[in-house]
Each structure stands twice: as structure tokens, then as C-alpha cells.
Write a protein that holds these residues in place. Structure first.
Motif, PDB file in Angstrom:
ATOM      1  N   ARG A  74      41.327  32.774  31.473  1.00  0.00           N
ATOM      2  CA  ARG A  74      41.749  33.421  32.712  1.00  0.00           C
ATOM      3  C   ARG A  74      42.660  32.494  33.492  1.00  0.00           C
ATOM      4  N   THR A  75      43.616  33.093  34.184  1.00  0.00           N
ATOM      5  CA  THR A  75      44.521  32.312  35.009  1.00  0.00           C
ATOM      6  C   THR A  75      43.841  31.912  36.314  1.00  0.00           C
ATOM      7  N   LEU A  76      44.530  31.142  37.104  1.00  0.00           N
ATOM      8  CA  LEU A  76      44.010  30.710  38.395  1.00  0.00           C
ATOM      9  C   LEU A  76      43.597  31.889  39.269  1.00  0.00           C
ATOM     10  N   ALA A  77      44.355  32.991  39.178  1.00  0.00           N
ATOM     11  CA  ALA A  77      44.074  34.174  40.001  1.00  0.00           C
ATOM     12  C   ALA A  77      43.133  35.161  39.332  1.00  0.00           C
ATOM     13  N   GLY A  78      42.680  34.850  38.104  1.00  0.00           N
ATOM     14  CA  GLY A  78      41.751  35.738  37.420  1.00  0.00           C
ATOM     15  C   GLY A  78      42.382  36.652  36.400  1.00  0.00           C
ATOM     16  N   GLY A  79      43.687  36.549  36.185  1.00  0.00           N
ATOM     17  CA  GLY A  79      44.354  37.380  35.195  1.00  0.00           C
ATOM     18  C   GLY A  79      44.159  36.849  33.787  1.00  0.00           C
ATOM     19  N   ALA A  80      44.428  37.676  32.797  1.00  0.00           N
ATOM     20  CA  ALA A  80      44.309  37.252  31.403  1.00  0.00           C
ATOM     21  C   ALA A  80      45.443  36.302  31.042  1.00  0.00           C
ATOM     22  N   ALA A 262      50.188  36.323  47.945  1.00  0.00           N
ATOM     23  CA  ALA A 262      49.826  35.123  47.189  1.00  0.00           C
ATOM     24  C   ALA A 262      48.574  34.460  47.753  1.00  0.00           C
ATOM     25  N   ILE A 263      48.425  34.456  49.067  1.00  0.00           N
ATOM     26  CA  ILE A 263      47.213  33.893  49.674  1.00  0.00           C
ATOM     27  C   ILE A 263      45.981  34.640  49.161  1.00  0.00           C
ATOM     28  N   ALA A 264      46.072  35.962  49.115  1.00  0.00           N
ATOM     29  CA  ALA A 264      44.958  36.754  48.598  1.00  0.00           C
ATOM     30  C   ALA A 264      44.735  36.491  47.114  1.00  0.00           C
ATOM     31  N   MET A 265      45.812  36.310  46.363  1.00  0.00           N
ATOM     32  CA  MET A 265      45.697  36.101  44.921  1.00  0.00           C
ATOM     33  C   MET A 265      44.975  34.800  44.578  1.00  0.00           C
ATOM     34  N   VAL A 266      45.332  33.699  45.231  1.00  0.00           N
ATOM     35  CA  VAL A 266      44.813  32.393  44.812  1.00  0.00           C
ATOM     36  C   VAL A 266      43.620  31.899  45.637  1.00  0.00           C
ATOM     37  N   HIS A 267      43.324  32.562  46.759  1.00  0.00           N
ATOM     38  CA  HIS A 267      42.201  32.123  47.587  1.00  0.00           C
ATOM     39  C   HIS A 267      41.061  33.136  47.636  1.00  0.00           C
ATOM     40  N   ALA A 268      41.191  34.241  46.925  1.00  0.00           N
ATOM     41  CA  ALA A 268      40.127  35.254  46.937  1.00  0.00           C
ATOM     42  C   ALA A 268      38.843  34.684  46.347  1.00  0.00           C
ATOM     43  N   PRO A 269      37.696  34.911  46.984  1.00  0.00           N
ATOM     44  CA  PRO A 269      36.423  34.438  46.425  1.00  0.00           C
ATOM     45  C   PRO A 269      36.148  35.096  45.078  1.00  0.00           C
ATOM     46  N   ARG A 270      35.597  34.338  44.168  1.00  0.00           N
ATOM     47  CA  ARG A 270      35.409  34.828  42.802  1.00  0.00           C
ATOM     48  C   ARG A 270      34.616  36.132  42.750  1.00  0.00           C
ATOM     49  N   GLY A 271      33.579  36.248  43.545  1.00  0.00           N
ATOM     50  CA  GLY A 271      32.737  37.439  43.486  1.00  0.00           C
ATOM     51  C   GLY A 271      33.422  38.705  43.966  1.00  0.00           C
ATOM     52  N   ARG A 273      36.980  38.974  43.991  1.00  0.00           N
ATOM     53  CA  ARG A 273      38.387  38.682  43.704  1.00  0.00           C
ATOM     54  C   ARG A 273      39.233  39.944  43.617  1.00  0.00           C
ATOM     55  N   ALA A 274      38.829  40.901  42.794  1.00  0.00           N
ATOM     56  CA  ALA A 274      39.629  42.112  42.597  1.00  0.00           C
ATOM     57  C   ALA A 274      39.764  42.894  43.901  1.00  0.00           C
ATOM     58  N   LEU A 275      38.660  42.988  44.644  1.00  0.00           N
ATOM     59  CA  LEU A 275      38.691  43.737  45.903  1.00  0.00           C
ATOM     60  C   LEU A 275      39.676  43.121  46.890  1.00  0.00           C
TER      61      LEU A 275
END
Length: 300
Positions: A74-80, A262-271, A273-275
Motif C-alpha cells: 500500500r502507498t502512503l495514502a493507502g492506495g495499491a 492532499a492534506i486529507a490524503m496523507v493525514h487521514a487516520p488509518r481507521g 482513511r477512506a471516509l
């Protein structure tokens, strides 16, 4: 593939000199794999429960008790993690160049059909054209439209330099959303604030979105911010130059949208993240739609 000798792990960073990614030796980095301790760049880093891992450790499922399939990179932002981390960037670049060539073949008639225009008559007595007349597609087509060689060259260099690392760090879907929403926000702000009879075109709004996202990513990784600040300052000087001719609204709109996303992409909490990530994209899109609708009502 160059790997670090086992005996080198005990050495200090100063003894080895600047850290270079073990897969891309020419790229300096300050990030290490939490399992094997090898240095990894933004393209290779895979988000883990603690820190980041290299692709090799993730594929092998080292020490996790699970097979490789349970540890998809997974990437830093959670992508494949994709085999070609620049595929979307290449496609976007190809679309811009293809349309540029088509413009050179067909001339001003195609430009008039696709550029961003609020509301105007192309010739005396003719019907009004523009976004306010229901031609909403102009908000998107203008993002891929260029007339001058210097214009497309400057924007495509920015797309290649900024887009590749961002696509690798965010993943394809998130990166594409960032690019398109930044460009759309730039178009919307231009439509709202610019003279409705003044045409506008170019990928600058999307490129400024990538620039804002790059600043956010570099800050997230604790990289030296001076180069990106210098690049941003230089671009803003060109944006607000006294000679005019540049749609500063597109630059500002794209920069703000790209930074927020980008702030939302890289700082979103893991639990969540998608939301957080897709919720932020939806919010930016909603604001963009409101601006466009409000401006359309005002012009008609």
C-alpha cells in the motif's frame, strides 16, 4: 537490485554518507524500512502499522504470521502499489499532447469549441456560447487545451516532475482524483471571477494542485521544504506578473483544492482513511458545483 550488506546496518548514517533508496540509488531519502532498515524513497515506501516498509518485506510478509496475499503493498495514502507508478501521469500527458496536436491541425475552430468561456458571442449577431449557456463540458475540456508550444511545454514538465512522485505516494485513483478536482476547481474559480467574455485554457490549475500536494507530501515526510517553497514562489510571481495574460484564478483555485485534498490524503487516520479522503474530495467537488451554479445564475 542493490542491497545493503548485513554488516553495514550497524554503521552510522554519517559513516555511509547521504542515504539513497536501495532500489533507486540516485534518490536521497530519510526514510527507512521498519523491518530490514534499508533506505526507501517515496515511490518504494509502503504504509505499515508502524512506520513504512519496503516492497520486498511487504511481499514476503516478513514476521507478520500471514502470507504475502494478506500484506498487499500500500502507498502512503493507502492506495495499491502499481507496477508502473507513473501510468496515470503518462496517460494525462498523452491526452494533453494529443489535443495540442489536434488543435494545430484544426485551428481556432476547435479551440473556440473547447476553451473555458463564461458567456459571449464569437461573432456579431451569433448565439451566445459558454458555460452559462449549458456548455458545462468547457470546465473540463479547457484543462487539457493548449495553443502555444511554451505553454504546453511548461505545464507538461510540471506534470511529469510533480505527478510521478505523487502518483507513487498516493496511488492511481487518489492521484487522478487530486488532478481532476484541482483542475476543475481552477476552472470554476476562473468562471466565477474572470470576465465572462474572456476565454481561458490550459492545465495550469491542475498543475498548481499538484504543486500544493507536493508541499503537503514533503512536509509529511519531513523533507527539506525550501525547494518546493522556492518553486511555489517563482510560480506565483509568474501568476501575478504585471504584464497580464495569465488566468491567476485557475492557479489559485487549483492550488487551494490540491492542498486541501492532499492534506486529507496523507493525514487521514488509518481507521477512517477512506471516509476522510473521499469525503474531502466530495466536499471540494460540492463547493466547485455551487460556485459554477451560482455564477451561471448570475450570468443568465
Amino acid at each position: 537490485m542493490d542491497e545493503q550488506p548485513p554488516g553495514a546496518r550497524g554503521q552510522s548514517a554519517d559513516a555511509r554518507g547521504p542515504l539513497g533508496c536501495y532500489r533507486h540509488p540516485g534518490r536521497d531519502t530519510g526514510i527507512r524500512c521498519t523491518r530490514c532498515d534499508r533506505p526507501i524513497c517515496t515511490e518504494c515506501m509502503v504504509s505499515a502499522s508502524v512506520g513504512f516498509q519496503c516492497p520486498d518485506c511487504v511481499r514476503q510478509g516478513s514476521g507478520t504470521g500471514h502470507g504475502p496475499a494478506a500484506n498487499q503493498p500500500r502507498t502512503l495514502a493507502g492506495g495499491a502499489v502499481a507496477a508502473d507508478p507513473r501510468l496515470v501521469t503518462k496517460i494525462l500527458l498523452g491526452l494533453n499532447i494529443a489535443l495540442f496536436i489536434l488543435v494545430k491541425v484544426k485551428g481556432d475552430s476547435l479551440v473556440n469549441e473547447l476553451l473555458l468561456l463564461g458567456r459571449a458571442n464569437f461573432y456579431f449577431g451569433g448565439p451566445p456560447e459558454g458555460v452559462a449557456e449549458g456548455q458545462w463540458y468547457r470546465l473540463v475540456t479547457s484543462m487539457f487545451l493548449h495553443q502555444e508550444v511554451w505553454h504546453i511545454a511548461f505545464n507538461m514538465m510540471g506534470l511529469w516532475w510533480l505527478g510521478g512522485p505523487l502518483e507513487a505516494a498516493l496511488g492511481r485513483a487518489r492521484y487522478l482524483a487530486l488532478y481532476l478536482l484541482s483542475g476543475l476547481a481552477g476552472s470554476a474559480l476562473t468562471y466565477w471571477l474572470a470576465d465572462p467574455t474572456q476565454g481561458s485554457l490550459g492545465a495550469s490549475g491542475a498543475i498548481f494542485g499538484l504543486l500544493g500536494a507536493t508541499a503537503v507530501l514533503m512536509r509529511r515526510l519531513n523533507y527539506d521544504m525550501r525547494p518546493v517553497f522556492a518553486l511555489l514562489a517563482l510560480n506565483l510571481v509568474f501568476t501575478f506578473n504585471p504584464w497580464g495574460g495569465i488566468a491567476w484564478q485557475a492557479h489559485v483555485g487549483g492550488l487551494v483544492a490540491g492542498t486541501v485534498i492532499a492534506i486529507a490524503m496523507v493525514h487521514a487516520p488509518r481507521g477512517r482513511r477512506a471516509l476522510v479522503q473521499y469525503g474531502t474530495c466530495a466536499l471540494v467537488l460540492a463547493v466547485t458545483v455551487v460556485i459554477v451554479v451560482a455564477r451561471t445564475v448570475a450570468l443568465t
